[in-house]
Design an enzyme around this catalytic site. Structure first.
Site, mmCIF file in Angstrom:
data_model
loop_
_atom_site.group_PDB
_atom_site.id
_atom_site.type_symbol
_atom_site.label_atom_id
_atom_site.label_comp_id
_atom_site.label_asym_id
_atom_site.label_seq_id
_atom_site.Cartn_x
_atom_site.Cartn_y
_atom_site.Cartn_z
ATOM 1 N N ASN A 8 0.869 -1.181 0.000
ATOM 2 C CA ASN A 8 0.000 0.000 0.000
ATOM 3 C C ASN A 8 0.908 1.234 0.000
ATOM 4 O O ASN A 8 1.480 1.577 1.025
ATOM 5 C CB ASN A 8 -0.886 -0.038 1.255
ATOM 6 N N TRP A 9 1.007 1.874 -1.159
ATOM 7 C CA TRP A 9 1.943 3.006 -1.278
ATOM 8 C C TRP A 9 1.400 4.270 -0.619
ATOM 9 O O TRP A 9 2.127 5.249 -0.484
ATOM 10 C CB TRP A 9 2.243 3.280 -2.755
ATOM 11 N N LYS A 10 0.125 4.277 -0.259
ATOM 12 C CA LYS A 10 -0.495 5.475 0.332
ATOM 13 C C LYS A 10 -0.226 6.675 -0.588
ATOM 14 O O LYS A 10 -0.265 6.522 -1.798
ATOM 15 C CB LYS A 10 0.001 5.684 1.770
ATOM 16 N N HIS A 93 -9.632 1.218 4.629
ATOM 17 C CA HIS A 93 -8.361 1.370 5.343
ATOM 18 C C HIS A 93 -8.585 2.302 6.535
ATOM 19 O O HIS A 93 -9.367 3.245 6.450
ATOM 20 C CB HIS A 93 -7.292 1.940 4.408
ATOM 21 N N GLU A 95 -6.961 4.666 7.681
ATOM 22 C CA GLU A 95 -6.742 6.099 7.395
ATOM 23 C C GLU A 95 -7.971 6.700 6.714
ATOM 24 O O GLU A 95 -8.312 7.856 6.944
ATOM 25 C CB GLU A 95 -5.468 6.273 6.553
ATOM 26 N N GLU A 162 -5.524 -5.135 10.415
ATOM 27 C CA GLU A 162 -4.510 -4.112 10.663
ATOM 28 C C GLU A 162 -4.814 -3.396 11.981
ATOM 29 O O GLU A 162 -5.596 -2.445 12.007
ATOM 30 C CB GLU A 162 -4.510 -3.080 9.527
ATOM 31 N N GLY A 168 2.179 2.249 10.879
ATOM 32 C CA GLY A 168 3.106 3.373 10.767
ATOM 33 C C GLY A 168 3.774 3.759 12.079
ATOM 34 O O GLY A 168 4.384 4.809 12.200
ATOM 35 N N SER A 200 3.186 -2.096 10.355
ATOM 36 C CA SER A 200 4.637 -2.123 10.578
ATOM 37 C C SER A 200 5.297 -3.454 10.199
ATOM 38 O O SER A 200 6.196 -3.926 10.893
ATOM 39 C CB SER A 200 4.964 -1.748 12.027
ATOM 40 N N GLY A 221 2.838 -1.102 4.301
ATOM 41 C CA GLY A 221 2.833 0.320 3.959
ATOM 42 C C GLY A 221 4.248 0.813 3.730
ATOM 43 O O GLY A 221 4.837 0.643 2.663
ATOM 44 N N GLY A 222 4.835 1.419 4.760
ATOM 45 C CA GLY A 222 6.161 2.048 4.663
ATOM 46 C C GLY A 222 7.227 1.172 3.995
ATOM 47 O O GLY A 222 7.975 1.645 3.131
#
Ligand code: PGA
Length: 245
Positions: A8-10, A93, A95, A162, A168, A200, A221-222
């Site tokens: 997930n590149w956000k 998600h 977010e 999640e 994150g 994470s 993600g990151g």
């Protein structure tokens, strides 16, 4: 069974850097027997789809609206995504839920619309820190599954567990904590549904997570933003699944 490793590149990667990412990752993907999907921002999708065309990398979107078309400024429909070459779509998600105020009702409508169009939705669910600390984790999960999946056929859905406190933050659920919730979700849905862990995930913890019996892959993600790190997570998944066979 093969691991599903999703990135997930956000709000990261331009069309140009997204294309470079695919070329670099594909250079290493020769013998990779895993399902690999990247989720770029909307404007980056077309270039990534083009770059990924002859590779084994699949492309998803991070969001969509549930109406087919019309006066919904700033929104994108399932049909548009499908026509752009997208196969998967992340729905709900945390977010989107917490920053953009998405409700379970809206998420339910989006899931139905995605499935109707033929997209594979990745439904994200998970508890907040205070819910975990007050012993409410399973209640929260059950509530979200009931509300989000009301009237939805789960056959073509992927679930991503999640925990919000792990996204994150560098604080991952332990493999045991994750497995406990995955086992619960699997039983709740009657088995047969892929369940990813997210929050994470890194090359250093990916194996321990994916070797758990009910963890079918990861939503990263990151650590999905660089091809090297993402590839190391794919390798960890392959090793874990080799062990589970
Ligand atoms: P993270 O994000 O890996 O950066 O914690 C995961 C996600 O939000 O899907």
């Amino acid at each position: 069974m093969r691991p599903l490793v999703a990135g997930n590149w956000k709000m990261n990667h331009t069309p140009t850097s997204g294309e470079t990412f695919i070329k670099e990752l594909d250079g290493r993907m020769d013998k990779v027997d895993a399902d690999v999907v990247v989720f770029p921002p909307f404007v980056t999708i077309p270039r990534v789809v083009e770059a990924a065309r002859k590779t084994r990398i699949k492309v998803g979107a991070q969001n969509m609206f549930w109406k087919d078309k019309g006066a919904f400024t700033g929104e994108v429909s399932a049909e548009m995504l499908l026509d752009a070459g997208v196969e998967y779509v992340i729905i709900g998600h945390s977010e989107r839920r917490n920053i953009f105020g998405e409700s379970d009702e809206l998420i339910n409508l989006k899931l139905k619309s995605a499935l109707k169009a033929g997209l594979k939705p990745v439904l994200c669910i998970g508890e907040k820190l205070e819910e975990r600390e007050s012993g409410m984790t399973m209640d929260r999960i059950k509530f979200q599954l009931n509300a989000d999946l009301s009237g939805v056929d789960v056959e073509n859905i992927v679930i991503a567990y999640e925990p919000i406190w792990a996204i994150g933050t560098g604080r991952t659920a332990t493999p045991e904590q994750a497995e406990e919730v995955h086992g619960f979700i699997s039983e709740f849905l009657g088995g047969g549904v892929k369940i990813l862990y997210g929050g994470s995930v890194k090359p250093t913890n990916a194996y321990q997570l994916m070797v758990q019996p009910h963890i079918d892959g990861v939503l990263v993600g990151g650590a999905s933003l660089k091809p090297d790190t993402f590839y190391d997570i794919i390798l960890a998944g392959l090793k874990a699944f080799e062990e589970k066979r």
